[in-house]
Design an enzyme around this catalytic site. Structure first.
Site, PDB file in Angstrom:
ATOM      1  N   HIS A  98       0.794  -1.115   0.019  1.00  0.00           N
ATOM      2  CA  HIS A  98      -0.050   0.043  -0.028  1.00  0.00           C
ATOM      3  C   HIS A  98       1.148   1.185   0.046  1.00  0.00           C
ATOM      4  CE1 HIS A  98      -2.901   2.859   2.096  1.00  0.00           C
ATOM      5  NE2 HIS A  98      -3.462   2.845   0.851  1.00  0.00           N
ATOM      6  N   HIS A  99       0.657   2.181  -0.869  1.00  0.00           N
ATOM      7  CA  HIS A  99       1.133   3.455  -1.150  1.00  0.00           C
ATOM      8  C   HIS A  99       0.278   4.686  -0.985  1.00  0.00           C
ATOM      9  CE1 HIS A  99       5.035   1.369  -3.553  1.00  0.00           C
ATOM     10  NE2 HIS A  99       4.834   1.151  -1.993  1.00  0.00           N
TER      11      HIS A  99
ATOM     12  N   HIS B  81      -6.460   4.444  -5.936  1.00  0.00           N
ATOM     13  CA  HIS B  81      -7.627   4.899  -5.357  1.00  0.00           C
ATOM     14  C   HIS B  81      -7.400   6.347  -5.576  1.00  0.00           C
ATOM     15  CE1 HIS B  81      -9.642   1.533  -3.042  1.00  0.00           C
ATOM     16  NE2 HIS B  81      -8.928   0.959  -3.894  1.00  0.00           N
ATOM     17  N   GLU B  82      -8.558   7.060  -5.430  1.00  0.00           N
ATOM     18  CA  GLU B  82      -8.461   8.672  -5.711  1.00  0.00           C
ATOM     19  C   GLU B  82      -7.732   8.890  -7.056  1.00  0.00           C
ATOM     20  OE1 GLU B  82      -9.085   7.608  -1.788  1.00  0.00           O
ATOM     21  OE2 GLU B  82      -6.923   7.748  -2.609  1.00  0.00           O
TER      22      GLU B  82
ATOM     23  N   GLU C  25     -16.492   2.251   1.802  1.00  0.00           N
ATOM     24  CA  GLU C  25     -16.136   2.651   3.111  1.00  0.00           C
ATOM     25  C   GLU C  25     -17.051   4.062   3.792  1.00  0.00           C
ATOM     26  OE1 GLU C  25     -13.847   5.005  -0.070  1.00  0.00           O
ATOM     27  OE2 GLU C  25     -14.480   2.740   0.372  1.00  0.00           O
TER      28      GLU C  25
END
Length: 704
Positions: free
Chosen positions: A414-415, A484-485, A509
């Site tokens: 995850h980044h 994501h985003e 979420e």
């Protein structure tokens, strides 16, 4: 193929491949869709589209407003090159199906100014049986070298006040609930006081794409774009009086132009799905077909998978992303902020690895493993906050990877960049090299917050290039990207198949922490016919603890348990998360069986029924096993219908395990009511399906 030419007033200029015209047209292979293009007396280019002889798009002009140069939209002469027909089949390395038919008629119109600068611009139309794509090409030329596009003026002049499913043309986020209104009633700016997210900017009464419409006679349209490369994302400005959409590119506060290019170049494709019914929208391959073939070759290092992870527990508040201590003089020190709820610990991740290994789940996502989480929220200057190679003291990456490999499970990195793009760009080589060292082939990237450098937006040219460069660089390290985003998907997964999935919508979420009641039951029956037309969605389904009162009494998931299972088939992604907590799955082994069994990589997809915003039923055949899986979901209204199982293979019996809403099921009153039934079926069988309010059904068809 049909193509007609009407020549200019006796001027006949025949070249080997083109002729000068003022009007021409081209049809789809089945001749249901016809595109006609014309020059006005002033030399302005416009086009119209008919579907089954009915006007769908009326007189629609195109042109470009340039910075530092005259507008490029009139005074043209036109030459039409000889049309071509393409009929080919290509294979998805992973996807909704194996074989993809790419069948279209294409024509190219060369536009040139009669006088003065004599600048050139080509328009290319590709007409499919289920839609149209067109783009603009700028050849190399002496009087147009550096091109600064202040605005692209591409019109879509509609002939009806369509029922429209839309989100606002936000330059920073797609995480809005859909509105369903007439085209004439769209009010995108009404969203401004309702958004409380980290970033949002809605400058015009415009909508984001894909935007889907339904006509009175059942014609379905969806507007989007394909192959978005080195250009700005397109929103569609709405003229509610004249029922007109016009391209409105995402800009930047740092420039007085929106796109900067050097000739030769071409724009993204502007795409229009045109079908008779809602299911055909989902079955269309228009967007991926408008992209170039695979440039990466073999990517067998990426395997479609289901995954669990340290994620949902943090949205519930059970644990946190940050470590809770601060670095002081090179040592982690309790400065009064320690809370002891850090989620990404070696021990906790091993729990997820053990659970995944036991349940045919091949991946584990770990969020909050790297340093920086204490410092990024609320800080205006977030550059340099995150470190993408340094772990917190309670997370032993060596041990976690060793343990995962022993159990046959992959770790997913995850980044979270906090939208500090320069920091991430500088660290990417080191971060991806670390992943390659450990044999980690997938990363979830995040861009929460306002983009740095200041003045840029998530959907402008600067970020389009950042997202695409990240994908290309990751491929060199055998890394696949789940963004994501993100910038919206535009079919580039065909060209760069390490672009595996992305968010780009209001996700699961929001059910955990939004203050507006979460995602209503109609949300996903709209998403399936709108956002999902653009590409795979990392929606994170599979919540079993629907109410989660022990964590957040004021929130819940607004579906039944059966619908959460059905989403594994309905909402497509080559990676699907079993998003709930381990303890909630272990307490419910019977519905967990469907998650264990369901596939993620498909040979065929059949959309059996559906109406936009109401319900949808999809069946998919798993690659390798030949087993079929079916998911059906509905909005706040209950549904009953009969399904023909004629999509199943002939001369084959199946064991069908049916996970369905109980008789008293209801998304709010009794969401956990679930019945499970096992029967024998074949392609001649029929099934009666009853969906509760906000409910669903999930079925596995396993070959006998």
């Amino acid at each position: 193929m049909k193509i007609k030419f009407i020549f200019l007033l006796g001027l006949l200029t025949l070249v080997i491949t083109s002729c000068e015209v003022e009007s021409a047209g081209v049809t789809s292979p089945n001749e249901n869709i016809s595109v006609n293009f014309h020059l006005s007396p002033e030399g302005r280019f416009f086009y119209t589209i008919h579907y089954k002889e009915r006007a769908i798009i009326d007189t629609s002009y195109v042109g470009f407003e340039l910075k530092g140069a005259p507008v490029l939209d009139n005074g043209f002469v036109a030459r039409v090159k000889r049309p071509i027909e393409v009929n080919e089949t290509w294979q998805m390395l992973w996807g909704e199906q194996l074989n993809v038919l790419n069948y279209y008629n294409e024509v190219e119109i060369e536009l040139e100014e009669k006088f003065d600068l004599q600048r050139k611009m080509n328009v290319v139309f590709r007409v499919y049986n289920d839609g149209v794509g067109f783009r603009f090409e700028f050849p190399e030329q002496p009087n147009l070298k550096e091109v600064l596009i202040a605005e692209e003026h591409t019109e879509f002049n509609l002939t009806e006040d369509y029922k429209t499913f839309w989100i606002p043309g936000d330059w920073d986020i797609y995480e809005h609930l859909y509105s369903t209104t007439k085209l004439s009633n769209i009010d995108a700016k009404s969203y401004i006081p309702k958004t409380n997210l980290a970033q949002s900017y809605i400058p015009e009464n415009a909508v984001n794409t894909p935007v889907t419409m339904v006509g009175k006679d059942g014609v379905h349209l969806s507007f989007h774009e394909a192959a978005l490369v080195d250009y700005s994302g397109m929103t569609l400005k709405v003229d509610t009086v004249n029922l007109n959409l016009k391209s409105h590119l995402v800009g930047s506060r740092n420039n007085d132009y929106k796109v900067k290019r050097t000739t030769p170049f071409y724009t993204p494709w502007r795409s229009i799905h045109i079908t008779d019914n809602a299911p055909s929208l989902i079955e269309s391959n228009l967007i991926v077909n408008l992209n170039e073939p695979n440039k990466l070759g073999d990517i067998s290092w990426f395997t479609p998978m289901k995954y669990t992870g340290v994620w949902w527990e943090m949205h519930l508040g059970k644990s946190s992303w940050d470590y809770g201590m601060e670095m002081v003089n090179g040592k982690w020190t309790d400065t009064g902020k320690a809370h002891g709820r850090h989620g990404a610990t070696t021990e906790n991740v091993k729990r997820f690895i053990d659970f995944s290994a036991k349940n045919n789940i091949k991946g584990v996502l770990v969020e909050g493993w790297n340093t920086g989480w204490e410092r990024w929220i609320g800080f205006e200057d977030r550059e340099g906050v995150f470190d993408f190679v340094t772990t917190y003291p309670d997370y032993d990456l060596d041990e976690v990877v060793r343990y995962a490999k022993e159990k046959g499970v992959e770790i997913i990195m995850h980044h979270e960049t906090s939208a500090a793009t320069e920091t991430y760009s500088k660290q990417q080589d080191a971060a991806f090299a670390l992943m390659k060292k450990y044999g980690i082939h997938s990363v979830k990237t995040g861009y929460v917050g306002k983009i740095l450098p200041k003045g840029e937006y998530h959907h402008g040219q600067y970020m389009v290039n950042h997202y695409n460069r990240t994908v290309e660089k990751a491929a060199k390290y055998e890394v696949a990207i789940n963004a994501h985003e993100p910038i919206k998907p535009t079919g580039l997964r065909r060209t760069y198949p390490n672009t595996i999935s992305r968010e780009g919508l209001r996700g699961q979420e929001f059910n955990a922490w939004s203050g507006d009641g979460g995602n209503p039951p109609e949300h996903l029956p709209i998403v399936a016919f709108a956002r999902m037309l653009a590409g795979p969605i990392d929606f994170t389904p599979g919540i079993f603890n629907i109410k989660f009162d022990e964590y957040r009494k004021e929130n819940q998931v607004n579906t039944t348990l059966a619908q959460q299972l059905a989403l594994y088939v309905v909402i497509y992604s080559p990676i699907q998360m079993a998003a709930d907590l381990v303890e909630h799955y272990e307490a419910n082994p019977e519905p967990l069986q469907f998650i264990k069994d369901v596939g993620v990589n498909w040979e065929q997809t059949k959309v059996l029924n559906g109406e936009v915003g109401d319900y949808v039923t999809i069946a998919r055949k798993e690659r390798g096993t030949g087993n079929w899986f079916l998911g059906s979901i509905t909005d706040e209204n209950k549904r009953s219908f009969e399904l023909n199982l004629d999509f199943l293979d002939g001369n084959q019996e199946y064991t069908a395990t049916i996970y369905k809403d109980g008789k008293d099921a209801h998304w709010d009153k009794k969401p956990l009511s679930l019945d499970i039934e096992t029967i024998k079926v074949n392609k001649d069988s029929k099934l009666a399906v009853n969906l509760a309010e906000g409910g669903g059904v999930a079925i596995s068809f396993v070959k006998l």
